[in-house]
Structures are given as structure tokens and as C-alpha cells.
Design a protein around this motif. Structure first.
Motif, PDB file in Angstrom:
ATOM      1  N   ASN A 383       0.846  -1.191   0.000  1.00 51.85           N
ATOM      2  CA  ASN A 383       0.000   0.000   0.000  1.00 51.85           C
ATOM      3  C   ASN A 383       0.885   1.246   0.000  1.00 51.85           C
ATOM      4  O   ASN A 383       1.805   1.360   0.815  1.00 51.85           O
ATOM      5  CB  ASN A 383      -0.893   0.034   1.245  1.00 51.85           C
ATOM      6  CG  ASN A 383      -1.896  -1.104   1.264  1.00 51.85           C
ATOM      7  OD1 ASN A 383      -2.423  -1.487   0.220  1.00 51.85           O
ATOM      8  ND2 ASN A 383      -2.161  -1.659   2.437  1.00 51.85           N
ATOM      9  N   LEU A 385       1.488   5.113   0.717  1.00 53.69           N
ATOM     10  CA  LEU A 385       0.956   6.159   1.600  1.00 53.69           C
ATOM     11  C   LEU A 385       1.877   7.378   1.592  1.00 53.69           C
ATOM     12  O   LEU A 385       3.047   7.283   1.239  1.00 53.69           O
ATOM     13  CB  LEU A 385       0.839   5.640   3.042  1.00 53.69           C
ATOM     14  CG  LEU A 385       0.098   4.322   3.282  1.00 53.69           C
ATOM     15  CD1 LEU A 385       0.263   3.903   4.733  1.00 53.69           C
ATOM     16  CD2 LEU A 385      -1.380   4.472   2.938  1.00 53.69           C
ATOM     17  N   LYS A 386       1.324   8.507   1.995  1.00 52.51           N
ATOM     18  CA  LYS A 386       2.131   9.696   2.252  1.00 52.51           C
ATOM     19  C   LYS A 386       1.546  10.362   3.482  1.00 52.51           C
ATOM     20  O   LYS A 386       0.391  10.777   3.482  1.00 52.51           O
ATOM     21  CB  LYS A 386       2.126  10.650   1.054  1.00 52.51           C
ATOM     22  CG  LYS A 386       3.202  11.735   1.170  1.00 52.51           C
ATOM     23  CD  LYS A 386       3.410  12.438  -0.157  1.00 52.51           C
ATOM     24  CE  LYS A 386       4.620  13.360  -0.086  1.00 52.51           C
ATOM     25  NZ  LYS A 386       4.897  13.995  -1.404  1.00 52.51           N
ATOM     26  N   GLU A 389      -1.691   8.761   4.615  1.00 46.75           N
ATOM     27  CA  GLU A 389      -2.848   8.785   3.730  1.00 46.75           C
ATOM     28  C   GLU A 389      -2.516   8.109   2.401  1.00 46.75           C
ATOM     29  O   GLU A 389      -1.369   8.157   1.956  1.00 46.75           O
ATOM     30  CB  GLU A 389      -3.272  10.234   3.460  1.00 46.75           C
ATOM     31  CG  GLU A 389      -3.705  11.002   4.703  1.00 46.75           C
ATOM     32  CD  GLU A 389      -4.960  10.425   5.326  1.00 46.75           C
ATOM     33  OE1 GLU A 389      -5.827   9.932   4.564  1.00 46.75           O
ATOM     34  OE2 GLU A 389      -5.068  10.444   6.564  1.00 46.75           O
ATOM     35  N   PRO A 390      -3.513   7.470   1.749  1.00 41.72           N
ATOM     36  CA  PRO A 390      -3.261   6.845   0.427  1.00 41.72           C
ATOM     37  C   PRO A 390      -2.649   7.859  -0.525  1.00 41.72           C
ATOM     38  O   PRO A 390      -3.070   9.020  -0.575  1.00 41.72           O
ATOM     39  CB  PRO A 390      -4.660   6.421  -0.020  1.00 41.72           C
ATOM     40  CG  PRO A 390      -5.409   6.212   1.252  1.00 41.72           C
ATOM     41  CD  PRO A 390      -4.896   7.254   2.207  1.00 41.72           C
ATOM     42  N   PHE A 391      -1.643   7.413  -1.264  1.00 40.28           N
ATOM     43  CA  PHE A 391      -0.876   8.320  -2.124  1.00 40.28           C
ATOM     44  C   PHE A 391      -0.946   7.851  -3.566  1.00 40.28           C
ATOM     45  O   PHE A 391      -0.709   6.685  -3.863  1.00 40.28           O
ATOM     46  CB  PHE A 391       0.579   8.361  -1.641  1.00 40.28           C
ATOM     47  CG  PHE A 391       1.471   9.263  -2.440  1.00 40.28           C
ATOM     48  CD1 PHE A 391       1.123  10.581  -2.672  1.00 40.28           C
ATOM     49  CD2 PHE A 391       2.663   8.791  -2.969  1.00 40.28           C
ATOM     50  CE1 PHE A 391       1.950  11.420  -3.400  1.00 40.28           C
ATOM     51  CE2 PHE A 391       3.499   9.625  -3.695  1.00 40.28           C
ATOM     52  CZ  PHE A 391       3.141  10.943  -3.916  1.00 40.28           C
ATOM     53  N   LYS A 392      -1.278   8.762  -4.464  1.00 43.81           N
ATOM     54  CA  LYS A 392      -1.337   8.447  -5.893  1.00 43.81           C
ATOM     55  C   LYS A 392      -0.259   9.226  -6.618  1.00 43.81           C
ATOM     56  O   LYS A 392      -0.197  10.446  -6.531  1.00 43.81           O
ATOM     57  CB  LYS A 392      -2.714   8.779  -6.463  1.00 43.81           C
ATOM     58  CG  LYS A 392      -3.823   7.908  -5.898  1.00 43.81           C
ATOM     59  CD  LYS A 392      -5.159   8.221  -6.557  1.00 43.81           C
ATOM     60  CE  LYS A 392      -6.260   7.321  -6.000  1.00 43.81           C
ATOM     61  NZ  LYS A 392      -7.582   7.603  -6.622  1.00 43.81           N
ATOM     62  N   ASP A 429       2.875  -1.414   4.218  1.00 42.82           N
ATOM     63  CA  ASP A 429       2.557  -0.009   3.960  1.00 42.82           C
ATOM     64  C   ASP A 429       3.852   0.743   3.689  1.00 42.82           C
ATOM     65  O   ASP A 429       4.742   0.771   4.537  1.00 42.82           O
ATOM     66  CB  ASP A 429       1.846   0.622   5.159  1.00 42.82           C
ATOM     67  CG  ASP A 429       0.440   0.078   5.357  1.00 42.82           C
ATOM     68  OD1 ASP A 429      -0.142  -0.422   4.374  1.00 42.82           O
ATOM     69  OD2 ASP A 429      -0.068   0.140   6.492  1.00 42.82           O
ATOM     70  N   ASP A 431       5.156   4.297   3.260  1.00 41.61           N
ATOM     71  CA  ASP A 431       4.846   5.712   3.435  1.00 41.61           C
ATOM     72  C   ASP A 431       6.025   6.538   2.929  1.00 41.61           C
ATOM     73  O   ASP A 431       7.100   6.523   3.516  1.00 41.61           O
ATOM     74  CB  ASP A 431       4.563   6.012   4.910  1.00 41.61           C
ATOM     75  CG  ASP A 431       3.960   7.385   5.116  1.00 41.61           C
ATOM     76  OD1 ASP A 431       4.495   8.353   4.544  1.00 41.61           O
ATOM     77  OD2 ASP A 431       2.961   7.486   5.851  1.00 41.61           O
TER      78      ASP A 431
END
Length: 571
Positions: A383, A385-386, A389-392, A429, A431
Motif C-alpha cells: 500500500n 501512503l504519504k 494517507e493513500p498516495f497516488k 505499507d 509511506d
């Protein structure tokens, strides 16, 4: 022999002497106690032996302790709880081990538990239809780190990539490239649904035009399709190899499904071998629950007796029309591996292949008559994250984030460490903000900073012309120093356990703990001048501490080196 084995050997000698040969000691452990106040080593021997000896564990513990006390390095032993034996050692015992670490140099922790055993390690094997995405990177890094770990412990490892260059997906790839080829020739094109829309194929279409001009528009269809497929496959494998290089990953062998398996009739060979063993029969499989797989049909098929080897159902190898199923080709490929003389096989798969494990283990057992073990590791999802929070990220390849995107975002070393910071079968995760953070909360920074700090101290010592020679290790008495030594001495045991379990992530856990002990000792020196590494008016103590720092630095570098992560000297 690491210290745990050394004391285990002594313990086994005592048990054999007191209770005779034939005692099962396989489950007896020798570990560091969780609570440091409970001594230096702890063993469960008394509790393990109670059933065999038909004695109370505390009575057995008392008898063992009477003998352990005779060891010159043991100060005392205590019996705790239900019968744990806690062993306290002389501080000089730990201090003198630093010299052994330094004498070993870059070989510290290196073992020969493999004895040259041949391991076939297959990993990545991503479909050659585009560049690698973030999910592929986890398996690539895990497999490469595992190979380094196994080689460090005496195994002869072959790193292999299986190219799935046969079947429907390759046909679609070829047609997708043909559309990009026509686009390069000036046609207005539309990419049909189900084709490969990634922009990376635009360049392939242009190169195809540069080489063939418009000739392929007028070529025989069969010839044209094969030319484009092979051109596209070469280009895709070029992209994949470039991605692997960005991750620091290299394979020894690339095996082609089409040229090495299908066209060499390995399918038929594997089928006939299983048939000769009486493991093939004609039958109709029940319809599976849920989604119906491609190789199921409600007609008689040639089935493999997979359930005899631990699988949930028997598996179809030939369809009713006589053609081989996809699984039959996988069987043929694993026969090819077995024929190449591997003593053990390791296969890393993505999370979407978890249901594949039992069937492929069953067939390897059948083909090798149980002589070749197959260990299958599942790499779970990643997953992105940044700051939690989910990161795209921007997706240059279509609908997925590429390895190149990831390496440009965080760098190879950080990506490798993060991908190895969890057990393979747990969701990870990643990040981005935390991965680039310079704090204790970022494990890769914390570990590399420990190595950098150690290098800094040693540079200052060199500038002051302090030479670490003729060291009196008895000066290493402080509790923080002993704790750091203990952590360093744990390294060979971690290496051994990681290699046997095929779990390189244990090394990242260990390196973090080693870095933590080093940073703790550093911080105490900041608060108390007497605990500094360089003491201006005490050369002997300084040399002993510099020796300890060198041992810690070397161990950090060796551990990072196994994982192919840089041991930075400056940050």
C-alpha cells in the motif's frame, strides 16, 4: 560456531553425561532472556526434558545447574518460573569476543550451513507485457536479498526468471504493438478494451516502424504476428531488465516458456513421466465453487492425482480436446528445474497466486519422488501512503505505478530496506514521507546513520593518530558496551535462522536493534564525558572502545551488504 551453539553444545554434553545417549534435545533452545536482568543466556532444557525423564522440571534444572556452574565463564545460574535456567557470564567473556569479530573481518557471521547445496530460486517472473510495477518490486527485492543471504551461508544459488512468452496475453501484446506501429505510420488508432494501453508501447511501435517501415502492413499475417510478438517481447524484457537493474537485481537465468518448455515438448515429457508413475487418470472434476477457472470443463479430462500429495483437488493436465492446460506447462517447467539437479527449489509468488501453492508443491513432490523440496513464499500487497494517507503518483505506464517511479521517488536503498522490513506474507505499507524522514522512526535512516556515526568516530581517531592495536578488551565493562557486544554476537545466529527459514527480513529487524544499541551508547557519551568513545587521557580505554565501534560498524556493513543496501560513510 556462534556463542549460542557453543553453550548449547556444552549443555548437550551435560545432558548426555547425566542422562545417557538417546535423549531428544531438538527442541532445547539457548537464547538471550527477554529481560536483561535475568542473565546473559537462558535455556528451556529442564522443561523440554521433563516428559522424557519423568522428573519435575525444577529437579532437572538443579542437576543441570550443578554442572553448568563448573564452566569457567559462568558466574552463576538461576532457576526461574517453571524451570528456565538463566545463566550469568563474566563481563570479560563478552569483552574478549570483540577481538574475534575484528579478526573475522568481512567474513564475520559467514556460515557454511549450505555445504554447496544447489538452490533453484525463481522470483519476479512478471508477465512480459510492460514495465515492472510496485508489486513486482517487493518480490524482486525479497528474492534478491534471499539469494544473497543463502550464498553468504554456503548455498549455491541460481536466480531464475521464467518468461511467460506463450499464450493469450502475448497475442494481445502483439496486437497492441501492431496498433502502436500503425499509429507511428500516421494512422489514427483506437486501443480496444482489454489491450495494453500503456504509453510505453508507443516507443515500441516507433522502433518497429524504424526497422520495418510499412512492410509489416503487407506481410503474411502469421509471419507478421510472430515478428511483432518477438520484437515486442524483446522490448518488454529490456524494460523489465532495466527495472531490475534499478533495484540492484540480476538473474542468472531467463527461461522461456515457449522456446525452453513448449517447443522442446517438455509438456509431453512431464505428462508421460506422471503417467508412468500411475498418477494420471481420466475423470470429470466437480465444478469449483465461486469463479470457474479456465482449465475446468464438465467433460472427461486427463487428471493428475494431486490430492495424493496434499492438494485439495486433483488437477486437469489435458482438456477434452487433447490440448494441455496452463498447469501442465507449469509442471513441465518444474520438471526441467528438477532435471537440472537442484537439491531444493524456492518459488516466490504474488498475493494473487496463493491458491497455487498446494498444487505446485504436490507436483514437485510427485516428479521428484519426494527428493526435492519446494518452498513457496507469497509476497503480499504493497500500500502506498504519504503521511499516513493513500498516495497516488503520476502513472506514466497506464494504470499502475512503475518501479522507475518508485526508485526516482525514494531511491534504491530506501526501497530495498522498506520492502524487507516486513515478513513477505504480510501486507506492507510504504509511506513516502516516513521513508525519507531523518529520524528513529525511519529504520533505513536509523541504521545507515549508525554506520555513518561509527565512521565519523573512526575518522577522528585516525586524525588523532590513534591506532587500534594491542587492545586490552577488559576495559569494556559498562553495561551499554556489554549490551552492544551482545547484539553484535547475535548476528551469526540471526543469519543462520534467516537462511534456514528463507526470511531475509529478519536481518533488517536485527540491524535496527544493533543500530539502536549503538545510538544509545553514543547518546550516553554525549551526556557523560566518561562514556565518550575517545578519552583524551586514557588511550587504552579509547582503543578498546574504538575496537568495539569498529566491530559494530563492520557488522552493520556486512548485514546491509547481504541485502545489497549501501553502508554510507557520510550522510
Amino acid at each position: 560456531m556462534h556463542i549460542f551453539n557453543r553453550f548449547s553444545k556444552k549443555l548437550h554434553q551435560i545432558i548426555t553425561m547425566k542422562y545417557g545417549a538417546g535423549i531428544d534435545m531438538q527442541s532445547i533452545s539457548m537464547e538471550y532472556p527477554r529481560d536483561k536482568t535475568h542473565g546473559d543466556l537462558s535455556t528451556n532444557a529442564a522443561m523440554i526434558l521433563t516428559k522424557q525423564l519423568k522428573k519435575a522440571p525444577k529437579d532437572i534444572a538443579l542437576e543441570i545447574v550443578d554442572e553448568l556452574k563448573k564452566h569457567p565463564d559462568i558466574v552463576k545460574c538461576e532457576i526461574a518460573g517453571a524451570g528456565f535456567i538463566n545463566i550469568f557470564l563474566e563481563s570479560s567473556f563478552w569483552a574478549n569476543l570483540v577481538g574475534n569479530v575484528l579478526e573475522s573481518g568481512e567474513e564475520y557471521g559467514k556460515l557454511n550451513i549450505g555445504g554447496g547445496k544447489k538452490i533453484g530460486l525463481e522470483f519476479v517472473s512478471a508477465n512480459p507485457t510492460g514495465p515492472m510495477h510496485i508489486g513486482h518490486s517487493r518480490g524482486a527485492i525479497y528474492g534478491d536479498a534471499l539469494a544473497g543471504l543463502l550464498e553468504f551461508t554456503g548455498f549455491n544459488v541460481t536466480k531464475e526468471y521464467y518468461i511467460n512468452d506463450y499464450g493469450g496475453q502475448i497475442e494481445i501484446l502483439g496486437e497492441s504493438v501492431f496498433i502502436r506501429y500503425k499509429e507511428a505510420l500516421g494512422e489514427n488508432v483506437t486501443m480496444p478494451e482489454g489491450y495494453y494501453p500503456g504509453e510505453y508501447l508507443i516507443e515500441v511501435g516507433k522502433k518497429l516502424k524504424d526497422e520495418f517501415g510499412d512492410k509489416l502492413l503487407f506481410a503474411d499475417e502469421v509471419e507478421r504476428k510472430d515478428i511483432i510478438k518477438q520484437f515486442a517481447l524483446k522490448a518488454m524484457m529490456g524494460l523489465i531488465k532495466d527495472d531490475l537493474k534499478l533495484l540492484g537485481v540480476e538473474h542468472d537465468i531467463f527461461t522461456s516458456e515457449r522456446f525452453d518448455i513448449i517447443e522442446k515438448n517438455k509438456n509431453e515429457e512431464a505428462f508421460e513421466l506422471l503417467k508412468s508413475k500411475g498418477l494420471i487418470y481420466r475423470g470429470i472434476l466437480e465444478a469449483p465453487k465461486g469463479k470457474t477457472p479456465d482449465d475446468w470443463e464438465p467433460r472427461e479430462q486427463e487428471l493428475f492425482k494431486s490430492t495424493e500429495f496434499g492438494d485439495d483437488i486433483d488437477r486437469a493436465l489435458k482438456k477434452s480436446n487433447g490440448s494441455f492446460t496452463y498447469f501442465a506447462t507449469d509442471i513441465a517447467y518444474h520438471l526441467d528445474k528438477i532435471q537440472r539437479g537442484f537439491d531444493e527449489l524456492i518459488l516466490l509468488l504474488g498475493a494473487d497466486h496463493a491458491g497455487y501453492v498446494k498444487r505446485i508443491k504436490a507436483v514437485v513432490s510427485a516428479l521428484s519422488d519426494g527428493k526435492v523440496n519446494l518452498d513457496v513464499k507469497i509476497n503480499q500487497l504493497v500500500n502506498l501512503l504519504k503521511n499516513g494517507e493513500p498516495f497516488k503518483m503520476s502513472k506514466r505506464a497506464g494504470k499502475f505505478i512503475t518501479v522507475k517511479d518508485m526508485v526516482e521517488e525514494v531511491g534504491k536503498d530506501i526501497l530495498r530496506f522498506v520492502m524487507l522490513s516486513r515478513k513477505a506474507d504480510t501486507v506492507l505499507d510504504l509511506d513516502f514521507a516516513k521513508a525519507k524522514e531523518q529520524s528513529k522512526e525511519n529504520p533505513v535512516f536509523y541504521v545507515q546513520y549508525a554506520h555513518t556515526r561509527a565512521c565519523s568516530v573512526l575518522r577522528k581517531a585516525a586524525e588523532a593518530n590513534i591506532k587500534v592495536e594491542q587492545v586490552d578488551y577488559s576495559h569494556l565493562k559498562d553495561a551499554g558496551e556489554i549490551n552492544l557486544i551482545k547484539q553484535i554476537m547475535l548476528f551469526p545466529k540471526i543469519i543462520e535462522a534467516s537462511a534456514l527459514a528463507h526470511e531475509p527480513h529478519r536481518i533488517t529487524f536485527y540491524l535496527y536493534e544493533l543500530a539502536n544499541e549503538f545510538h544509545s551508547l553514543w547518546s550516553r557519551g554525549v551526556e557523560d564525558d566518561k562514556l565518550r568513545f575517545i578519552i583524551a587521557d586514557n588511550e587504552e580505554l579509547t582503543k578498546a572502545r574504538l575496537a568495539l565501534i569498529t566491530a559494530a560498524k563492520n557488522t552493520l556493513a556486512i548485514g546491509l551488504g547481504i541485502l545489497k543496501i549501501s553502508a554510507l560513510e557520510q550522510m
